[in-house]
Write an enzyme that holds these catalytic residues in place. Structure first.
Site, PDB file in Angstrom:
ATOM      1  N   HIS A 197       0.812  -1.117  -0.064  1.00 32.67           N
ATOM      2  CA  HIS A 197      -0.101   0.043  -0.041  1.00 32.67           C
ATOM      3  C   HIS A 197       0.931   1.205  -0.006  1.00 32.67           C
ATOM      4  CE1 HIS A 197      -4.221  -1.698   1.561  1.00 32.67           C
ATOM      5  NE2 HIS A 197      -3.611  -2.312   0.682  1.00 32.67           N
ATOM      6  N   TYR A 218      -8.928   5.530   8.065  1.00 28.74           N
ATOM      7  CA  TYR A 218      -8.992   5.983   9.385  1.00 28.74           C
ATOM      8  C   TYR A 218     -10.206   6.883   9.547  1.00 28.74           C
ATOM      9  CZ  TYR A 218      -4.872   3.307  10.468  1.00 28.74           C
ATOM     10  OH  TYR A 218      -3.922   2.459  10.558  1.00 28.74           O
ATOM     11  N   PRO A 242      -3.418  -0.057  18.979  1.00 30.99           N
ATOM     12  CA  PRO A 242      -3.102  -0.264  17.523  1.00 30.99           C
ATOM     13  C   PRO A 242      -3.358   0.780  16.431  1.00 30.99           C
ATOM     14  CG  PRO A 242      -5.081  -1.298  18.365  1.00 30.99           C
ATOM     15  CD  PRO A 242      -4.612  -0.712  19.786  1.00 30.99           C
ATOM     16  N   LYS A 297       1.597  -0.336  15.063  1.00 34.34           N
ATOM     17  CA  LYS A 297       2.892  -0.604  15.643  1.00 34.34           C
ATOM     18  C   LYS A 297       3.373  -1.694  16.480  1.00 34.34           C
ATOM     19  CE  LYS A 297       4.303   2.814  13.606  1.00 34.34           C
ATOM     20  NZ  LYS A 297       4.756   2.408  12.395  1.00 34.34           N
ATOM     21  N   TYR A 304       4.220   6.430  10.472  1.00 28.92           N
ATOM     22  CA  TYR A 304       3.338   5.290  10.196  1.00 28.92           C
ATOM     23  C   TYR A 304       4.145   4.308   9.304  1.00 28.92           C
ATOM     24  CZ  TYR A 304      -0.923   2.704   8.984  1.00 28.92           C
ATOM     25  OH  TYR A 304      -1.884   1.687   8.865  1.00 28.92           O
TER      26      TYR A 304
HETATM   27  P1  FAS Z   1       2.727 -12.255  21.662  1.00 26.71           P
HETATM   28  O1  FAS Z   1       1.708 -11.633  22.772  1.00 26.71           O
HETATM   29  O2  FAS Z   1       2.368 -12.188  20.462  1.00 26.71           O
HETATM   30  O3  FAS Z   1       3.423 -13.384  22.209  1.00 26.71           O
HETATM   31  C1  FAS Z   1       3.809 -13.683  23.266  1.00 26.71           C
HETATM   32  C2  FAS Z   1       3.621 -15.220  23.461  1.00 26.71           C
HETATM   33  O4  FAS Z   1       4.232 -15.738  24.770  1.00 26.71           O
HETATM   34  C3  FAS Z   1       2.262 -15.676  23.453  1.00 26.71           C
HETATM   35  O5  FAS Z   1       2.201 -16.913  22.514  1.00 26.71           O
HETATM   36  C4  FAS Z   1       2.002 -16.460  24.659  1.00 26.71           C
HETATM   37  O6  FAS Z   1       1.069 -17.474  24.854  1.00 26.71           O
HETATM   38  C5  FAS Z   1       3.350 -16.670  25.259  1.00 26.71           C
HETATM   39  N1  FAS Z   1       3.287 -16.533  26.714  1.00 26.71           N
HETATM   40  C6  FAS Z   1       2.961 -15.982  27.638  1.00 26.71           C
HETATM   41  N2  FAS Z   1       3.059 -16.372  28.997  1.00 26.71           N
HETATM   42  C7  FAS Z   1       3.874 -17.376  28.943  1.00 26.71           C
HETATM   43  C8  FAS Z   1       4.507 -18.315  29.688  1.00 26.71           C
HETATM   44  N3  FAS Z   1       4.287 -18.041  31.293  1.00 26.71           N
HETATM   45  N4  FAS Z   1       5.215 -19.171  29.361  1.00 26.71           N
HETATM   46  C9  FAS Z   1       5.501 -19.404  28.052  1.00 26.71           C
HETATM   47  N5  FAS Z   1       4.892 -18.613  27.076  1.00 26.71           N
HETATM   48  C10 FAS Z   1       3.911 -17.737  27.623  1.00 26.71           C
HETATM   49  N6  FAS Z   1      -0.785  -4.899  16.891  1.00 26.71           N
HETATM   50  C11 FAS Z   1      -1.027  -4.056  15.865  1.00 26.71           C
HETATM   51  O7  FAS Z   1       0.127  -3.623  15.209  1.00 26.71           O
HETATM   52  N7  FAS Z   1      -2.310  -3.986  15.194  1.00 26.71           N
HETATM   53  C12 FAS Z   1      -3.246  -4.770  15.677  1.00 26.71           C
HETATM   54  O8  FAS Z   1      -4.438  -4.524  15.042  1.00 26.71           O
HETATM   55  C13 FAS Z   1      -3.338  -5.365  16.903  1.00 26.71           C
HETATM   56  N8  FAS Z   1      -4.117  -6.188  17.315  1.00 26.71           N
HETATM   57  C14 FAS Z   1      -4.067  -6.955  18.363  1.00 26.71           C
HETATM   58  C15 FAS Z   1      -4.923  -7.564  18.984  1.00 26.71           C
HETATM   59  C16 FAS Z   1      -5.032  -8.253  20.304  1.00 26.71           C
HETATM   60  C17 FAS Z   1      -6.152  -9.239  20.775  1.00 26.71           C
HETATM   61  C18 FAS Z   1      -3.699  -8.305  21.003  1.00 26.71           C
HETATM   62  C19 FAS Z   1      -3.733  -8.870  22.212  1.00 26.71           C
HETATM   63  C20 FAS Z   1      -2.611  -7.616  20.402  1.00 26.71           C
HETATM   64  C21 FAS Z   1      -2.834  -6.899  19.137  1.00 26.71           C
HETATM   65  N9  FAS Z   1      -1.787  -6.350  18.542  1.00 26.71           N
HETATM   66  C22 FAS Z   1      -1.902  -5.302  17.364  1.00 26.71           C
HETATM   67  C23 FAS Z   1      -0.604  -6.176  19.160  1.00 26.71           C
HETATM   68  C24 FAS Z   1       0.144  -7.498  18.893  1.00 26.71           C
HETATM   69  O9  FAS Z   1       0.232  -7.672  17.378  1.00 26.71           O
HETATM   70  C25 FAS Z   1       1.597  -7.514  19.276  1.00 26.71           C
HETATM   71  O10 FAS Z   1       2.279  -6.309  19.404  1.00 26.71           O
HETATM   72  C26 FAS Z   1       2.349  -8.732  18.932  1.00 26.71           C
HETATM   73  O11 FAS Z   1       1.689  -9.957  19.201  1.00 26.71           O
HETATM   74  C27 FAS Z   1       3.685  -8.669  19.632  1.00 26.71           C
HETATM   75  O12 FAS Z   1       4.274  -9.870  19.803  1.00 26.71           O
HETATM   76  P2  FAS Z   1       5.125 -10.629  20.987  1.00 26.71           P
HETATM   77  O13 FAS Z   1       5.776  -9.630  21.583  1.00 26.71           O
HETATM   78  O14 FAS Z   1       5.612 -11.892  20.510  1.00 26.71           O
HETATM   79  O15 FAS Z   1       3.827 -11.150  21.824  1.00 26.71           O
HETATM   80  C1  PHB Z   2      -5.556  -4.482  11.167  1.00 27.95           C
HETATM   81  O1  PHB Z   2      -5.579  -4.573   9.833  1.00 27.95           O
HETATM   82  O2  PHB Z   2      -5.627  -5.427  12.194  1.00 27.95           O
HETATM   83  C2  PHB Z   2      -5.025  -3.088  11.683  1.00 27.95           C
HETATM   84  C3  PHB Z   2      -4.495  -2.186  10.688  1.00 27.95           C
HETATM   85  C4  PHB Z   2      -4.275  -0.941  10.888  1.00 27.95           C
HETATM   86  C5  PHB Z   2      -4.141  -0.605  12.510  1.00 27.95           C
HETATM   87  C6  PHB Z   2      -4.577  -1.369  13.283  1.00 27.95           C
HETATM   88  C7  PHB Z   2      -4.928  -2.836  12.849  1.00 27.95           C
HETATM   89  O3  PHB Z   2      -3.918   0.710  12.763  1.00 27.95           O
END
Ligand code: FAS
Ligand code: PHB
Length: 403
Positions: A77, A206, A299, A303, A389
């Site tokens: 994009h 947005y 989100p 980032k 961004y």
């Molecule tokens: P993660 O949380 O992905 O991974 C951590 C891992 O550690 C998990 O698999 C967990 O099960 C494991 N863990 C936890 N405790 C443990 C333990 N005691 N022992 C062993 N393993 C354990 N970011 C965006 O940019 N855009 C979005 O739209 C967006 N939507 C999101 C929606 C949700 C519901 C959540 C929770 C996050 C969202 N995020 C979004 C942010 C997300 O993308 C994170 O930034 C990204 O997953 C970060 O990756 P990790 O640091 O690997 O953490």
């Molecule tokens: C998504 O596609 O999940 C998304 C895109 C942009 C954002 C947050 C989430 O700022």
């Protein structure tokens, strides 16, 4: 403590994008690791989360051999649309700063990482419980856990890395007299919707609206991703499909200047609370933190995943130098260097969130609309948003001490 029955150079807690990418980058430089994950492989692979990859993230994934499907199935994009009632403006990042972003869901990144690590024979223990960190102040840290078969296990390592997200145990192991937390909870949440319908837009929209923020994103040519600003405490079942589509049509401007929102079957609903969180330092003794284990961003700036990748891109070479050459320079600079980008992304995510989300205060509304008019009419304003961004090149946010 259980007798050590496992030995590695780097023990990684968490098999999300941070943990799996770290194990991949370490292996590329001959450093072995063991990954511990509390969920199942299928659960980790299926979590619906982020959708946007910065150019730096795409470049890194390509450089480390993880870009083939991304290049084939990802969608580049040039920018985004910013909208408010009766106005929609496109910001073209490529024209503004020469960088683009890619639509390729975190679910896909995770699958690519799992496939690559499995093909490499990476040791990953899924479904573990009772994960506990030991002796992280010494040169011989360890992690104990109960494995999927209920057996007590212990990994002896040179380094422990907490990639265990916002609810894992690693963050808490930095002692209170060393640790400092910054926390901000926002007065609203995001209602996330996945729908089997072709996107009604070529790039993300947005939208600021008097009823609340809305975002039109996507996952592919046949799957759309939407978000709606809702009150904290909203449950996924509180909103019927009809109510969701009606709110999206209103907030995204259905019928405005001939644009129409196409609706279709909703396949997933979820609610994501919004908060900013930073914990410093991101290293204590032989424990390093990366990704959501150290920081959480709302989100709105897309980032979260990209910041986790940036942490790991900094951490991997630091650990290689430490473990293979006993050279501590990059490792000693990791926390300060990583935190420069963390705070830049934390500010940008807060700024986008404050600009776009409905506030109860009419004064705020005027400030938001003025800011939206400025970033869509001023080249300087637009370039500032674009630079943040699309993401600064990972090296540009290093501190001077990191060389
Ligand atoms: P993660 O949380 O992905 O991974 C951590 C891992 O550690 C998990 O698999 C967990 O099960 C494991 N863990 C936890 N405790 C443990 C333990 N005691 N022992 C062993 N393993 C354990 N970011 C965006 O940019 N855009 C979005 O739209 C967006 N939507 C999101 C929606 C949700 C519901 C959540 C929770 C996050 C969202 N995020 C979004 C942010 C997300 O993308 C994170 O930034 C990204 O997953 C970060 O990756 P990790 O640091 O690997 O953490
Ligand atoms: C998504 O596609 O999940 C998304 C895109 C942009 C954002 C947050 C989430 O700022």
């Amino acid at each position: 403590m259980a007798a050590a029955d496992l030995r590695t150079q780097v023990a990684i807690i968490g098999a999300g994008p941070a943990g799996m990418l770290l194990s991949h980058l370490l292996a590329a430089d001959g450093v072995e690791s063991i990954v511990l994950e509390t969920r199942s492989q299928s659960y980790v692979a299926s979590r619906i989360r982020a959708g946007i990859l910065e150019q730096s993230t795409v470049d890194l994934l390509r450089e480390c051999g993880l870009g083939e499907r991304l290049h084939r199935e990802g969608d580049e994009h040039r920018g985004i649309y910013l909208q408010w009632p009766d106005e929609r403006h496109h910001l073209d990042f490529v024209d503004l700063i020469g960088r683009s972003v890619w639509v390729y869901g975190q679910t896909e990144v995770q699958k690519d990482l799992i496939d690559a690590r499995n093909a490499a024979g990476q040791e990953i223990h899924y479904d573990v419980t009772d994960t506990s960190l030991h002796d992280i102040e010494t040169n011989s840290p360890a992690v104990t856990f109960t494995d999927v078969d209920g057996r007590p296990r212990r990994v002896d390592a040179d380094i422990v890395v907490g990639c265990d997200g916002s609810f894992g145990p690693s963050r808490e192991r930095v002692p209170p007299h060393v640790r400092r937390d910054w926390n901000r909870v926002y007065p609203y949440s995001w209602f996330g919707v996945l729908a089997d319908i072709a996107p009604s837009t070529d790039e993300l929209i947005y939208a600021w609206h008097g009823d609340g923020f809305a975002l039109h994103s996507m996952r592919s040519a046949t799957v759309s991703r939407f978000y709606l600003q809702v009150p904290n405490g909203t449950a996924p079942d509180d909103w019927s499909d009809d109510r969701i589509w009606e709110a999206l049509a209103t907030r995204l401007g259905h019928g405005q200047n001939g644009w129409e929102l196409t609706t279709g079957p909703i396949t997933d609903k979820s609610v994501l609370p919004m908060r900013s969180f930073v914990q410093t330092p991101m290293r204590y003794g032989r424990l390093f933190l990366a990704g959501d284990a150290a920081h959480i961003v709302p989100p709105t700036g897309a980032k979260g995943l990209n910041l986790a990748v940036a942490d790991v891109a900094l951490l991997a070479p630091a650990l290689v130098d430490l473990v293979r050459k006993d050279d501590h320079r990059l490792a000693n600079g990791y926390s300060d260097t990583a935190l420069r980008r963390v705070w830049r992304c934390t500010h940008f995510s807060w700024w986008m969130t404050a600009m776009l989300h409905r506030s109860e205060d009419p004064f705020d509304e005027q400030l938001q609309l003025s800011q939206l008019r400025w970033v869509t009419s001023s080249a300087a304003g637009a370039a500032g948003l674009a630079e943040n961004y699309a993401g600064l090149p990972i090296g540009l946010t290093r501190s001077s001490s990191a060389g």
